[in-house]
Design a protein around this motif. Structure first.
Motif, mmCIF file in Angstrom:
data_model
loop_
_atom_site.group_PDB
_atom_site.id
_atom_site.type_symbol
_atom_site.label_atom_id
_atom_site.label_comp_id
_atom_site.label_asym_id
_atom_site.label_seq_id
_atom_site.Cartn_x
_atom_site.Cartn_y
_atom_site.Cartn_z
ATOM 1 N N ALA A 32 29.245 33.981 49.089
ATOM 2 C CA ALA A 32 30.176 34.895 48.400
ATOM 3 C C ALA A 32 30.227 34.961 46.469
ATOM 4 O O ALA A 32 30.894 35.637 45.768
ATOM 5 N N TYR A 85 39.029 31.406 41.173
ATOM 6 C CA TYR A 85 40.240 31.048 42.670
ATOM 7 C C TYR A 85 41.228 31.768 43.021
ATOM 8 O O TYR A 85 42.016 32.181 41.825
ATOM 9 N N GLU A 86 41.720 32.601 43.364
ATOM 10 C CA GLU A 86 42.351 33.002 43.738
ATOM 11 C C GLU A 86 43.968 32.182 43.907
ATOM 12 O O GLU A 86 43.660 30.601 44.333
ATOM 13 N N ASP A 88 47.880 30.901 45.467
ATOM 14 C CA ASP A 88 49.130 31.481 45.864
ATOM 15 C C ASP A 88 50.166 30.972 45.271
ATOM 16 O O ASP A 88 50.494 30.773 43.992
ATOM 17 N N LYS A 93 44.558 26.397 44.579
ATOM 18 C CA LYS A 93 43.537 27.831 44.696
ATOM 19 C C LYS A 93 43.367 27.708 46.221
ATOM 20 O O LYS A 93 43.543 27.095 46.876
ATOM 21 N N THR A 94 43.291 29.467 46.894
ATOM 22 C CA THR A 94 43.041 29.685 47.691
ATOM 23 C C THR A 94 41.636 30.266 48.409
ATOM 24 O O THR A 94 40.783 29.725 49.160
ATOM 25 N N LYS A 95 41.177 31.135 47.617
ATOM 26 C CA LYS A 95 39.867 31.964 48.115
ATOM 27 C C LYS A 95 39.058 32.154 46.388
ATOM 28 O O LYS A 95 39.468 32.459 45.455
ATOM 29 N N VAL A 96 37.677 31.843 46.390
ATOM 30 C CA VAL A 96 36.477 32.161 45.911
ATOM 31 C C VAL A 96 36.828 33.758 45.562
ATOM 32 O O VAL A 96 36.600 34.952 46.221
ATOM 33 N N ILE A 97 36.599 33.801 44.696
ATOM 34 C CA ILE A 97 36.317 35.385 43.466
ATOM 35 C C ILE A 97 35.115 35.674 43.131
ATOM 36 O O ILE A 97 35.011 36.482 43.867
ATOM 37 N N ILE A 110 38.988 42.949 43.855
ATOM 38 C CA ILE A 110 39.350 41.937 44.999
ATOM 39 C C ILE A 110 40.598 43.800 46.035
ATOM 40 O O ILE A 110 40.342 44.322 46.401
ATOM 41 N N ASN A 111 40.755 42.826 47.430
ATOM 42 C CA ASN A 111 41.505 43.837 48.201
ATOM 43 C C ASN A 111 42.657 43.742 48.060
ATOM 44 O O ASN A 111 43.703 45.000 48.050
ATOM 45 N N PRO A 114 46.292 39.197 43.846
ATOM 46 C CA PRO A 114 46.251 37.424 44.051
ATOM 47 C C PRO A 114 48.048 37.446 43.017
ATOM 48 O O PRO A 114 48.251 38.201 41.995
#
Length: 133
Positions: A32, A85-86, A88, A93-97, A110-111, A114
């Motif tokens: 991703a 990263y996103e 929280d 850092k939680t998810k790779v953008i 993005i869905n 963040p």
């Protein structure tokens, strides 16, 4: 080396020459990190929707829209492996953008909105910058 060993050696190297690039292609295909769109052309004022939030420092300018994040990298970073990263609520850092490399405009889909973003160098384990929304 006997003639049988030379023949086997030749076929093994030919097989490796075909197999290694195929394995590399399939390994990189679904990452991703490489799914970002880089747009270099300038946008006309008013041609895009107004951003929900906007932040700026000496490294980057960030604008958050409903379905994407726009990051304008002002100059090429010294860190070659900079990943966005996103973040929280706790600042982790939680998810790779996506990944940023050279100066330019980056748009990442993005869905959901963040809590913030972190630009982080994964190789050196160094946080480059952080924005809270």
């Amino acid at each position: 080396m006997t003639s049988g060993q030379r023949k086997a050696h030749k076929y093994i190297w030919l097989l490796l020459a075909i197999a290694i690039p195929l394995v590399m292609i399939f390994a990189v295909k679904y990452l991703a990190v490489f799914s970002s769109k880089v747009t270099i052309e300038a946008t006309v004022a008013g041609s895009k929707k107004a951003s929900l939030k906007s932040f700026e420092n000496d490294i980057v300018k960030t604008a958050v829209f409903e379905s994407y994040i726009e990051i304008i990298l002002k100059a090429t970073l010294k860190n070659a492996s900079s990943v966005v990263y996103e973040m929280d609520e706790k600042g982790n850092k939680t998810k790779v953008i996506g990944q940023i490399t050279t100066a330019g405009i980056y748009e990442f889909n993005i869905n959901n909105l963040p809590k913030g973003i972190i630009i982080y160098d994964d190789l050196k384990k160094v946080e480059i910058t952080k924005f809270l929304f």
